[in-house]
Design a protein around this motif. Structure first.
Motif, PDB file in Angstrom:
ATOM      1  N   MET A   1      -0.038   4.024  -6.994  1.00  0.00           N
ATOM      2  CA  MET A   1      -0.123   3.089  -8.119  1.00  0.00           C
ATOM      3  C   MET A   1      -1.335   3.381  -9.002  1.00  0.00           C
ATOM      4  O   MET A   1      -1.287   3.172 -10.220  1.00  0.00           O
TER       5      MET A   1
ATOM      6  N   ILE B   1       4.832  -9.195 -10.890  1.00  0.00           N
ATOM      7  CA  ILE B   1       4.475  -9.620  -9.525  1.00  0.00           C
ATOM      8  C   ILE B   1       5.678 -10.251  -8.830  1.00  0.00           C
ATOM      9  O   ILE B   1       5.969  -9.954  -7.659  1.00  0.00           O
TER      10      ILE B   1
ATOM     11  N   LEU C   1       0.623  -2.965  -5.599  1.00  0.00           N
ATOM     12  CA  LEU C   1       1.269  -3.581  -6.765  1.00  0.00           C
ATOM     13  C   LEU C   1       0.255  -4.359  -7.596  1.00  0.00           C
ATOM     14  O   LEU C   1       0.319  -4.362  -8.836  1.00  0.00           O
TER      15      LEU C   1
ATOM     16  N   LYS D   1      10.014  -6.620  -1.938  1.00  0.00           N
ATOM     17  CA  LYS D   1       9.045  -6.196  -0.923  1.00  0.00           C
ATOM     18  C   LYS D   1       9.689  -5.668   0.354  1.00  0.00           C
ATOM     19  O   LYS D   1       9.171  -4.757   0.996  1.00  0.00           O
TER      20      LYS D   1
ATOM     21  N   ILE E   1       5.189   2.382  -2.878  1.00  0.00           N
ATOM     22  CA  ILE E   1       4.164   1.536  -3.500  1.00  0.00           C
ATOM     23  C   ILE E   1       2.976   1.403  -2.563  1.00  0.00           C
ATOM     24  O   ILE E   1       3.049   0.745  -1.524  1.00  0.00           O
TER      25      ILE E   1
ATOM     26  N   TYR F   1       1.306  -2.119   0.291  1.00  0.00           N
ATOM     27  CA  TYR F   1       2.252  -2.553  -0.739  1.00  0.00           C
ATOM     28  C   TYR F   1       1.637  -3.643  -1.608  1.00  0.00           C
ATOM     29  O   TYR F   1       1.663  -3.565  -2.839  1.00  0.00           O
ATOM     30  N   ASP F   2       1.092  -4.685  -0.962  1.00  0.00           N
ATOM     31  CA  ASP F   2       0.535  -5.818  -1.705  1.00  0.00           C
ATOM     32  C   ASP F   2      -0.593  -5.384  -2.626  1.00  0.00           C
ATOM     33  O   ASP F   2      -0.605  -5.719  -3.821  1.00  0.00           O
TER      34      ASP F   2
ATOM     35  N   LEU G   1       8.294  -7.563  -7.886  1.00  0.00           N
ATOM     36  CA  LEU G   1       7.854  -6.719  -6.779  1.00  0.00           C
ATOM     37  C   LEU G   1       7.793  -7.489  -5.464  1.00  0.00           C
ATOM     38  O   LEU G   1       8.011  -6.927  -4.390  1.00  0.00           O
TER      39      LEU G   1
END
Length: 413
Positions: A245, A224, A363, A231, A240, A359-360, A227
């Motif tokens: 994912m 985390i 991941l 970002k 991503i 993205y958030d 990543l």
């Protein structure tokens, strides 16, 4: 003044209802009946869960009647029904089914309702609730790094408190994803900027992982943090997202569980990390689980407790297969796996791959799927992520409407 009072009371009511419905499923479990204290606490938590489940189910059927329920929730309900069917026909443990999958479904329903009604309030309350659990866990690990000494607290029920407090260590692996999910969503809705809004919780979680010697948590937190630092790189943000994912995470699980690809990295696992290739007997457990699954591939064995779990005859004291896919196959067979797969795929592909939140959530989804390779479908992390992913467009509309209202207010002033 009256309007302000009404609004504050409404928020208070929403907060209390939210804690009533969702909080029982974020509590660490594992209390034993070895004292009056532990028995009293566990009884309260038990009936709290029952009441929360009942309330969530009533809300689910009420919203279904009003045609306000979403399709992913209906698909998840079908999956739950298939698992219940397997549990019934195999004469397995209904109480275990209710405490596990019933709790997951009720959390899903409750979180989805509050996400639609009051997303900012949901994120604030649940983020604060999880912070309390993490802080208590961290204090416990610092004060009692080797476990709580039994002789000092025997009057409170040493066994129970030991299991209760030490249960926080295991629960952090399940709560780390919900915490980041609520934090990231809140930062987005409140329009907070900056690259390191989650630096402090990342450090706290990292310290917790080191103190508790949790490899899974340590890998999750490091992933985390890395990543989050990457970002702002365009090439990273482009690739991503939840869809990519999900595919990569499932492929990793299949390669590791069914093809033992980890054996190709024995030089790293054994030579550098000093770990055995069985991953603490997990690979052995997967093999035994596949043998049992082949005997009842369509309906599985139902949801059972560790005392009735088929794998215990191999002297491996596990209550699940330590892998999400195998656990689902073992408990509900191909019928449950297919119905769960439809729910999972629809939730993922309902999202926009180029979303700002992609993205958030992408991941977090990947890290949760990696945890599920050696874990199981435990905790509420994956279900919360799927709720957020399937409602991603709605969250962006909420933020856009908030921006429009702010611009109107600025012009009026």
């Amino acid at each position: 003044m009256d309007n302000g009072i009404r609004i504050s009371v409404s928020k208070l009511q929403q907060t209390l209802l939210m804690l009533f419905v969702l909080a029982p499923f974020l509590f660490p479990t594992g209390l034993q009946y070895s004292s009056s204290f532990a028995f009293f606490f566990d009884v309260i938590l038990y009936y709290w869960r029952i009441a929360a489940c009942g309330t969530s189910l009533l809300l689910f059927f009420y919203r279904s009647f009003k045609k306000q329920i979403t399709l992913p929730t209906v698909l998840f309900f079908i999956c739950i029904c298939s698992l219940f069917f397997s549990t019934i026909i195999q004469h397995a443990s209904i109480s275990s089914f209710l405490s596990a999958w019933g709790g997951f479904f009720c959390f899903y329903v409750g979180a989805e309702i509050f996400l639609n009604k009051c997303p900012v309030l949901l994120c604030k309350v649940m983020k604060g609730w999880l912070e309390i659990i993490v802080i208590i866990n961290l204090i416990t690990l610092v004060v009692f790094p080797g476990g709580i000494p039994m002789d000092r607290i025997v009057y409170l029920g040493a066994d129970s408190l030991y299991v209760w407090f030490w249960g926080f260590k295991n629960s952090i692996c399940n709560l780390i994803i919900p915490y980041y999910a609520f934090s990231m969503t809140l930062n987005y809705l409140m329009q907070k900027k900056g690259r390191f809004p989650l630096l402090l919780p990342s450090v706290l979680s990292l310290v917790t992982a080191i103190l508790s010697h949790s490899t899974t948590l340590l890998v999750s937190v490091i992933a985390i943090i890395v990543l989050l630092l990457l970002k702002n790189l365009k090439v990273i943000r482009t690739h991503i997202n939840p869809r990519n994912m999900a595919v990569i995470g499932v492929c990793f699980s299949v390669l590791i569980v069914f093809f033992n690809i980890q054996n190709n990295f024995s030089w790293l696992i054994e030579g550098v990390l000093g770990k055995d290739l069985s991953l603490s007997n997990r690979t052995l457990l997967w093999g035994y689980a596949l043998q049992d699954i082949s005997r009842s591939p369509f309906f599985g064995y139902g949801v059972q407790t560790s005392t009735t779990f088929g794998l215990t005859r191999y002297a491996l004291a596990f209550s699940h297969c330590h892998n999400a896919i195998l656990t689902l196959l073992y408990q509900g067979g191909l019928i449950s796996l297919i119905s769960y797969g439809v729910f999972f795929v629809y939730s993922i592909f309902k999202s926009e791959s180029d979303s700002v939140l992609g993205y958030d959530y992408g991941l977090l989804l990947f890290i949760q799927l990696i945890i599920h390779i050696s874990g199981s479908i435990t905790g509420v992390g994956l279900f919360l992520i799927l709720i957020l992913i399937s409602n991603m467009n709605k969250l962006e509309m909420i933020r856009a409407n908030h921006n429009s209202l702010e611009r109107v207010n600025e012009k009026s002033h």
